[in-house]
Write a protein that holds these residues in place. Structure first.
Motif, PDB file in Angstrom:
ATOM      1  N   HIS A  12       0.830  -1.213   0.000  1.00  0.00           N
ATOM      2  CA  HIS A  12       0.000   0.000   0.000  1.00  0.00           C
ATOM      3  C   HIS A  12       0.865   1.263   0.000  1.00  0.00           C
ATOM      4  O   HIS A  12       0.669   2.164  -0.812  1.00  0.00           O
ATOM      5  CB  HIS A  12      -0.932   0.021   1.225  1.00  0.00           C
ATOM      6  CG  HIS A  12      -2.218  -0.685   1.027  1.00  0.00           C
ATOM      7  ND1 HIS A  12      -2.305  -2.003   0.681  1.00  0.00           N
ATOM      8  CD2 HIS A  12      -3.506  -0.247   1.157  1.00  0.00           C
ATOM      9  CE1 HIS A  12      -3.576  -2.351   0.592  1.00  0.00           C
ATOM     10  NE2 HIS A  12      -4.327  -1.300   0.873  1.00  0.00           N
ATOM     11  N   ILE A  13       1.798   1.317   0.909  1.00  0.00           N
ATOM     12  CA  ILE A  13       2.619   2.531   1.055  1.00  0.00           C
ATOM     13  C   ILE A  13       3.543   2.713  -0.152  1.00  0.00           C
ATOM     14  O   ILE A  13       3.685   3.828  -0.669  1.00  0.00           O
ATOM     15  CB  ILE A  13       3.409   2.480   2.380  1.00  0.00           C
ATOM     16  CG1 ILE A  13       2.416   2.588   3.558  1.00  0.00           C
ATOM     17  CG2 ILE A  13       4.447   3.588   2.444  1.00  0.00           C
ATOM     18  CD1 ILE A  13       3.003   2.297   4.910  1.00  0.00           C
ATOM     19  N   SER A  14       4.139   1.630  -0.622  1.00  0.00           N
ATOM     20  CA  SER A  14       5.022   1.771  -1.783  1.00  0.00           C
ATOM     21  C   SER A  14       4.232   2.176  -3.028  1.00  0.00           C
ATOM     22  O   SER A  14       4.739   2.927  -3.868  1.00  0.00           O
ATOM     23  CB  SER A  14       5.817   0.488  -2.040  1.00  0.00           C
ATOM     24  OG  SER A  14       4.956  -0.575  -2.371  1.00  0.00           O
ATOM     25  N   SER A  15       2.993   1.727  -3.145  1.00  0.00           N
ATOM     26  CA  SER A  15       2.165   2.135  -4.283  1.00  0.00           C
ATOM     27  C   SER A  15       1.875   3.627  -4.251  1.00  0.00           C
ATOM     28  O   SER A  15       1.906   4.301  -5.294  1.00  0.00           O
ATOM     29  CB  SER A  15       0.843   1.363  -4.285  1.00  0.00           C
ATOM     30  OG  SER A  15       1.074  -0.004  -4.489  1.00  0.00           O
ATOM     31  N   VAL A  16       1.602   4.164  -3.075  1.00  0.00           N
ATOM     32  CA  VAL A  16       1.362   5.605  -2.940  1.00  0.00           C
ATOM     33  C   VAL A  16       2.634   6.378  -3.287  1.00  0.00           C
ATOM     34  O   VAL A  16       2.587   7.370  -4.027  1.00  0.00           O
ATOM     35  CB  VAL A  16       0.860   5.956  -1.519  1.00  0.00           C
ATOM     36  CG1 VAL A  16       0.853   7.452  -1.284  1.00  0.00           C
ATOM     37  CG2 VAL A  16      -0.526   5.376  -1.288  1.00  0.00           C
ATOM     38  N   ILE A  17       3.770   5.909  -2.794  1.00  0.00           N
ATOM     39  CA  ILE A  17       5.042   6.576  -3.088  1.00  0.00           C
ATOM     40  C   ILE A  17       5.348   6.509  -4.589  1.00  0.00           C
ATOM     41  O   ILE A  17       5.775   7.504  -5.184  1.00  0.00           O
ATOM     42  CB  ILE A  17       6.184   5.962  -2.251  1.00  0.00           C
ATOM     43  CG1 ILE A  17       5.975   6.291  -0.771  1.00  0.00           C
ATOM     44  CG2 ILE A  17       7.548   6.450  -2.730  1.00  0.00           C
ATOM     45  CD1 ILE A  17       6.867   5.516   0.179  1.00  0.00           C
ATOM     46  N   GLU A  18       5.101   5.367  -5.202  1.00  0.00           N
ATOM     47  CA  GLU A  18       5.332   5.226  -6.641  1.00  0.00           C
ATOM     48  C   GLU A  18       4.421   6.157  -7.437  1.00  0.00           C
ATOM     49  O   GLU A  18       4.833   6.740  -8.440  1.00  0.00           O
ATOM     50  CB  GLU A  18       5.080   3.784  -7.088  1.00  0.00           C
ATOM     51  CG  GLU A  18       6.128   2.801  -6.638  1.00  0.00           C
ATOM     52  CD  GLU A  18       5.721   1.360  -6.894  1.00  0.00           C
ATOM     53  OE1 GLU A  18       4.763   1.109  -7.651  1.00  0.00           O
ATOM     54  OE2 GLU A  18       6.378   0.472  -6.336  1.00  0.00           O
ATOM     55  N   TRP A  19       3.171   6.301  -7.001  1.00  0.00           N
ATOM     56  CA  TRP A  19       2.228   7.171  -7.703  1.00  0.00           C
ATOM     57  C   TRP A  19       2.689   8.631  -7.616  1.00  0.00           C
ATOM     58  O   TRP A  19       2.626   9.361  -8.589  1.00  0.00           O
ATOM     59  CB  TRP A  19       0.833   6.990  -7.116  1.00  0.00           C
ATOM     60  CG  TRP A  19      -0.259   7.462  -8.010  1.00  0.00           C
ATOM     61  CD1 TRP A  19      -1.023   8.587  -7.852  1.00  0.00           C
ATOM     62  CD2 TRP A  19      -0.745   6.856  -9.206  1.00  0.00           C
ATOM     63  NE1 TRP A  19      -1.939   8.702  -8.859  1.00  0.00           N
ATOM     64  CE2 TRP A  19      -1.787   7.650  -9.712  1.00  0.00           C
ATOM     65  CE3 TRP A  19      -0.390   5.706  -9.909  1.00  0.00           C
ATOM     66  CZ2 TRP A  19      -2.477   7.343 -10.883  1.00  0.00           C
ATOM     67  CZ3 TRP A  19      -1.085   5.400 -11.068  1.00  0.00           C
ATOM     68  CH2 TRP A  19      -2.111   6.215 -11.537  1.00  0.00           C
ATOM     69  N   ILE A  20       3.176   9.026  -6.438  1.00  0.00           N
ATOM     70  CA  ILE A  20       3.700  10.391  -6.272  1.00  0.00           C
ATOM     71  C   ILE A  20       4.913  10.595  -7.183  1.00  0.00           C
ATOM     72  O   ILE A  20       5.039  11.629  -7.850  1.00  0.00           O
ATOM     73  CB  ILE A  20       4.050  10.668  -4.791  1.00  0.00           C
ATOM     74  CG1 ILE A  20       2.778  10.711  -3.942  1.00  0.00           C
ATOM     75  CG2 ILE A  20       4.845  11.959  -4.637  1.00  0.00           C
ATOM     76  CD1 ILE A  20       3.026  10.691  -2.438  1.00  0.00           C
TER      77      ILE A  20
END
Length: 113
Positions: A12-20
């Motif tokens: 979840h967190i890595s997906s948000v960071i990747e999206w940013i």
């Protein structure tokens, strides 16, 4: 915070960071290519980012009923995000078609006789 396992939290967190990071890289690509239609894609990605943050926030607080409105907000932002991403894709497509049409290179087939 017990609603999700540690590996699921990492995803979840890595997906948000990747999206940013993707938003930032697409913005930079728009600067480098001088095609500001790519900036529209960066902005169009923001509702999906809000959706992901809603999901993470709701899971962080163990999915309480008091925050169920976040599930509705997440769904709404996903819907809005899908439309904004579609609109940005159309804008990019049109901008590349406009550049190809104004290109000095002829698109006529060559006569080899």
């Amino acid at each position: 915070m017990h609603a999700l396992s540690i590996p699921t939290w990492i995803i979840h967190i890595s997906s948000v960071i990747e999206w940013i990071a993707a938003i930032w890289l697409i913005w930079k690509y728009g600067e480098v290519t001088a095609n500001h239609a790519w900036w529209a894609l960066s902005f169009a990605m923001l509702p999906a980012l809000v959706s992901a943050m809603c999901a993470c926030t709701w899971h962080y607080f163990d999915n309480p009923e008091s925050l169920e409105w976040m599930v509705t907000l997440q769904a709404a932002m996903t819907l809005v995000g899908n439309f904004t991403l579609w609109a940005a894709a159309v804008l990019i497509w049109r901008s590349t078609n406009a550049k190809t049409a104004s290109s000095p290179v002829s698109t006529k087939p060559m006569n080899l006789e």
